[in-house]
Write a protein that holds these residues in place. Structure first.
Motif, PDB file in Angstrom:
ATOM      1  N   LEU A 174       0.794  -1.228   0.000  1.00 55.04           N
ATOM      2  CA  LEU A 174       0.000   0.000   0.000  1.00 55.04           C
ATOM      3  C   LEU A 174       0.830   1.283   0.000  1.00 55.04           C
ATOM      4  N   SER A 175       2.135   1.205  -0.031  1.00 50.85           N
ATOM      5  CA  SER A 175       2.974   2.404   0.048  1.00 50.85           C
ATOM      6  C   SER A 175       2.587   3.428  -1.019  1.00 50.85           C
ATOM      7  N   GLY A 176       2.277   4.657  -0.539  1.00 55.15           N
ATOM      8  CA  GLY A 176       1.956   5.748  -1.434  1.00 55.15           C
ATOM      9  C   GLY A 176       0.605   5.664  -2.112  1.00 55.15           C
ATOM     10  N   LYS A 177      -0.228   4.708  -1.717  1.00 53.51           N
ATOM     11  CA  LYS A 177      -1.512   4.509  -2.384  1.00 53.51           C
ATOM     12  C   LYS A 177      -2.678   4.965  -1.509  1.00 53.51           C
ATOM     13  N   GLN A 178      -3.843   5.148  -2.149  1.00 52.69           N
ATOM     14  CA  GLN A 178      -5.075   5.356  -1.399  1.00 52.69           C
ATOM     15  C   GLN A 178      -5.426   4.029  -0.725  1.00 52.69           C
ATOM     16  N   ALA A 179      -5.649   4.065   0.593  1.00 51.75           N
ATOM     17  CA  ALA A 179      -5.744   2.823   1.358  1.00 51.75           C
ATOM     18  C   ALA A 179      -7.090   2.593   2.017  1.00 51.75           C
ATOM     19  N   GLY A 180      -8.093   3.438   1.740  1.00 48.12           N
ATOM     20  CA  GLY A 180      -9.411   3.221   2.311  1.00 48.12           C
ATOM     21  C   GLY A 180      -9.501   3.652   3.761  1.00 48.12           C
ATOM     22  N   ALA A 181     -10.417   3.022   4.485  1.00 47.56           N
ATOM     23  CA  ALA A 181     -10.670   3.393   5.884  1.00 47.56           C
ATOM     24  C   ALA A 181      -9.491   3.039   6.777  1.00 47.56           C
ATOM     25  N   ALA A 182      -9.254   3.908   7.753  1.00 46.78           N
ATOM     26  CA  ALA A 182      -8.094   3.727   8.633  1.00 46.78           C
ATOM     27  C   ALA A 182      -8.357   2.769   9.774  1.00 46.78           C
ATOM     28  N   ASP A 183      -9.634   2.654  10.191  1.00 43.71           N
ATOM     29  CA  ASP A 183      -9.919   1.963  11.449  1.00 43.71           C
ATOM     30  C   ASP A 183     -10.329   0.499  11.290  1.00 43.71           C
ATOM     31  N   VAL A 184     -10.242  -0.053  10.072  1.00 45.12           N
ATOM     32  CA  VAL A 184     -10.587  -1.470   9.919  1.00 45.12           C
ATOM     33  C   VAL A 184      -9.477  -2.340  10.508  1.00 45.12           C
ATOM     34  N   ALA A 185      -9.841  -3.532  10.943  1.00 43.96           N
ATOM     35  CA  ALA A 185      -8.859  -4.435  11.539  1.00 43.96           C
ATOM     36  C   ALA A 185      -7.992  -5.083  10.465  1.00 43.96           C
ATOM     37  N   VAL A 186      -6.747  -5.314  10.797  1.00 48.10           N
ATOM     38  CA  VAL A 186      -5.819  -6.016   9.905  1.00 48.10           C
ATOM     39  C   VAL A 186      -5.698  -7.464  10.372  1.00 48.10           C
ATOM     40  N   PRO A 241       7.113   5.628   1.240  1.00 47.80           N
ATOM     41  CA  PRO A 241       6.034   6.610   1.409  1.00 47.80           C
ATOM     42  C   PRO A 241       4.811   5.995   2.070  1.00 47.80           C
ATOM     43  N   ALA A 242       4.196   6.730   2.954  1.00 48.27           N
ATOM     44  CA  ALA A 242       3.023   6.227   3.685  1.00 48.27           C
ATOM     45  C   ALA A 242       1.803   6.191   2.781  1.00 48.27           C
ATOM     46  N   PRO A 243       0.888   5.269   3.044  1.00 53.80           N
ATOM     47  CA  PRO A 243      -0.391   5.272   2.330  1.00 53.80           C
ATOM     48  C   PRO A 243      -1.273   6.413   2.830  1.00 53.80           C
ATOM     49  N   VAL A 244      -2.332   6.697   2.079  1.00 53.50           N
ATOM     50  CA  VAL A 244      -3.263   7.769   2.447  1.00 53.50           C
ATOM     51  C   VAL A 244      -4.593   7.129   2.828  1.00 53.50           C
ATOM     52  N   PHE A 245      -5.071   7.412   4.035  1.00 54.29           N
ATOM     53  CA  PHE A 245      -6.293   6.805   4.546  1.00 54.29           C
ATOM     54  C   PHE A 245      -7.441   7.799   4.545  1.00 54.29           C
ATOM     55  N   GLU A 246      -8.657   7.281   4.470  1.00 60.45           N
ATOM     56  CA  GLU A 246      -9.851   8.108   4.583  1.00 60.45           C
ATOM     57  C   GLU A 246      -9.998   8.589   6.027  1.00 60.45           C
TER      58      GLU A 246
END
Length: 269
Positions: free
Chosen positions: A166-178, A227-232
């Protein structure tokens, strides 16, 4: 015990290394002779292309007879029919050639569409074609020989660093469980299952402690200097899916080295 690992890929090779260390006789298959030289340096090797029609031969019979078969074939996102056809061939070979048992590495993606905590008894959303594909694959091997099905969470480990996903990508919701599991924990679980011959059975394999998608991938990218992903910014409306590993923690002699996927990150590359 004689063990045939179907698929000499990233996970299959790690499993074979662990099981050889345990004292078992290991054979790895590949779809062509391309990998034979590298694999044959450490293990027995044979060619088995499940994408082609396979006729039983005396050589295959000598390999399969009384062997434990470990199937590491991943479900294809582009060729579902090919996947089920290949597993159907493997099931037929196991029955015809007298295999003793099977360990099938399936996916916790079979719980897609569910929310909250899910376990091995959760009712699956079989109307979804992807979920049906995974369920059919499990059933094909389960009815062929005594089978231990392992539903694996997202795979991480040496040579598979999650930051790259996910580096540098749009990653969706931040609070979902991994839901993730390190390959060393898979190898340890399989080692214990083989030792105790736990088949037929069904286990989820996933790090027991949950963390959020944002916490996990931001940490992963920081450790990998990517680069960090971008979260909603908005939260999810329904509880995210959390794969329970409680049942696998009852396997005698097995414990998760990495209780949390966060703890596993320094041991990925």
């Amino acid at each position: 015990m004689k063990i045939l690992v179907i698929g000499a890929g990233w996970l299959g090779t790690q499993l074979a290394t662990q099981l050889k260390t345990d004292g078992h006789e290991l054979w790895l298959s590949s779809r062509s002779t391309t990998k034979s030289s590298a694999v044959a340096e450490q293990f027995g090797h044979f060619v088995l292309d499940l994408g082609q029609s396979i006729r039983p031969t005396p050589e295959l019979e000598s390999l399969f007879k009384d062997a434990l078969i470990i199937c590491t074939v991943p479900a294809s996102r582009s060729d579902g029919e090919g996947y089920t056809r290949g597993l159907a061939q493997l099931a037929t070979l196991m029955k015809q050639l007298g295999a003793a048992a099977c360990i099938h590495l399936s996916s916790s993606g079979i719980y897609e569409g569910l929310s909250g905590e899910v376990n091995e008894q959760s009712q699956l959303q079989l109307a979804d074609p992807r979920i049906e594909l995974l369920a059919v694959g499990e059933q094909l091997l389960r009815v062929a020989v005594p089978c231990c099905t392992l539903r694996l969470a997202g795979l991480i480990g040496p040579g598979r660093h999650p930051a790259r996903f996910l580096s540098g990508k749009q990653a969706g919701a931040a609070d979902v469980a991994v839901n993730m599991v390190h390959s060393s924990d898979i190898c340890a679980a399989v080692s214990a299952i083989v030792q105790q011959q736990l088949w037929p059975e069904l286990f989820n394999l996933s790090s027991p402690q949950f963390c959020s998608k944002a916490e996990f991938y931001l940490t992963a990218c920081e450790l990998a200097s990517l680069p960090a992903p971008v979260f909603e910014t908005k939260s999810t409306a329904t509880p995210s899916r959390r794969v329970s590993s409680a049942k696998s923690q009852t396997i005698a002699g097995f414990h998760y080295q990495f209780e949390s996927a966060l703890a596993a990150l320094p041991f990925c590359s």
